[in-house]
Write a protein that holds these residues in place. Sequence first.
Motif, mmCIF file in Angstrom:
data_model
loop_
_atom_site.group_PDB
_atom_site.id
_atom_site.type_symbol
_atom_site.label_atom_id
_atom_site.label_comp_id
_atom_site.label_asym_id
_atom_site.label_seq_id
_atom_site.Cartn_x
_atom_site.Cartn_y
_atom_site.Cartn_z
ATOM 1 N N UNK A 68 11.303 -5.887 -11.496
ATOM 2 C CA UNK A 68 11.311 -6.418 -10.125
ATOM 3 C C UNK A 68 12.378 -7.498 -9.968
ATOM 4 N N UNK A 69 12.803 -8.121 -11.071
ATOM 5 C CA UNK A 69 13.938 -9.060 -11.018
ATOM 6 C C UNK A 69 15.197 -8.308 -10.572
ATOM 7 N N UNK A 70 15.442 -7.138 -11.164
ATOM 8 C CA UNK A 70 16.605 -6.329 -10.788
ATOM 9 C C UNK A 70 16.502 -5.874 -9.331
ATOM 10 N N UNK A 71 15.287 -5.626 -8.872
ATOM 11 C CA UNK A 71 15.097 -5.246 -7.466
ATOM 12 C C UNK A 71 15.458 -6.418 -6.551
ATOM 13 N N UNK A 72 15.172 -7.636 -7.006
ATOM 14 C CA UNK A 72 15.567 -8.825 -6.245
ATOM 15 C C UNK A 72 17.070 -8.918 -6.085
ATOM 16 N N UNK A 73 17.799 -8.610 -7.162
ATOM 17 C CA UNK A 73 19.263 -8.593 -7.096
ATOM 18 C C UNK A 73 19.717 -7.493 -6.145
ATOM 19 N N UNK A 74 19.075 -6.334 -6.252
ATOM 20 C CA UNK A 74 19.388 -5.210 -5.371
ATOM 21 C C UNK A 74 19.159 -5.606 -3.905
ATOM 22 N N UNK A 75 18.080 -6.337 -3.648
ATOM 23 C CA UNK A 75 17.756 -6.754 -2.279
ATOM 24 C C UNK A 75 18.812 -7.703 -1.725
ATOM 25 N N UNK A 95 10.603 -7.712 -4.255
ATOM 26 C CA UNK A 95 11.871 -7.976 -4.931
ATOM 27 C C UNK A 95 11.946 -9.380 -5.533
ATOM 28 N N UNK A 96 11.072 -9.644 -6.491
ATOM 29 C CA UNK A 96 11.046 -10.943 -7.154
ATOM 30 C C UNK A 96 10.595 -10.741 -8.594
ATOM 31 N N UNK A 97 11.142 -11.504 -9.513
ATOM 32 C CA UNK A 97 10.811 -11.367 -10.931
ATOM 33 C C UNK A 97 9.315 -11.513 -11.163
ATOM 34 N N UNK A 98 8.838 -10.784 -12.178
ATOM 35 C CA UNK A 98 7.418 -10.810 -12.536
ATOM 36 C C UNK A 98 6.859 -9.427 -12.742
ATOM 37 N N UNK A 99 7.612 -8.391 -12.393
ATOM 38 C CA UNK A 99 7.228 -7.006 -12.630
ATOM 39 C C UNK A 99 8.097 -6.437 -13.732
ATOM 40 N N UNK A 100 7.478 -6.069 -14.850
ATOM 41 C CA UNK A 100 8.224 -5.649 -16.041
ATOM 42 C C UNK A 100 7.728 -4.288 -16.497
#
Length: 140
Positions: A68-75, A95-100
């Motif tokens: 989800x960290x990478x999704x934050x960057x994508x967002x 889209x925030x870190x914490x999902x691994x």
Amino acid sequence: MISLDQANIIITAALDHGRTANFKPLTVVVLDAGGHAIALQRADGASTLRPEIATGKAASALALGVSSRAIGVMAADRPTFVAALAALAPKGIVPAAGGVIVVDAAGITIGAVGVTGDTSDNDEAAALAGITAARLKAQG
């Protein structure tokens, strides 16, 4: 696959990490590779939406195949695209870190961990601590 025993180890270790590091109350969920909850716990004092947020972080990671960290960057790079995904994803996109994502020795996805309650960086640190405690591996 992640067993219930492994899920409980992940959750216990993640919550212990949060307490030891003096994080705000955490909520931790472990999902199987299909996005179904194996186990979830909410620390005393965690707010009421935390189970949905933790699940959203883990499910987002599984849905897109990245943390989800990478999704934050994508967002940040493609906000319209990520916003559109939210309507398609039954558990939302967070889209925030914490999902691994959790993988087996061959690198195959076996599930995901979602943590929420403190800063996103701290949530991710707790998730990683839990995965390590269960002798599993986070996606690289």
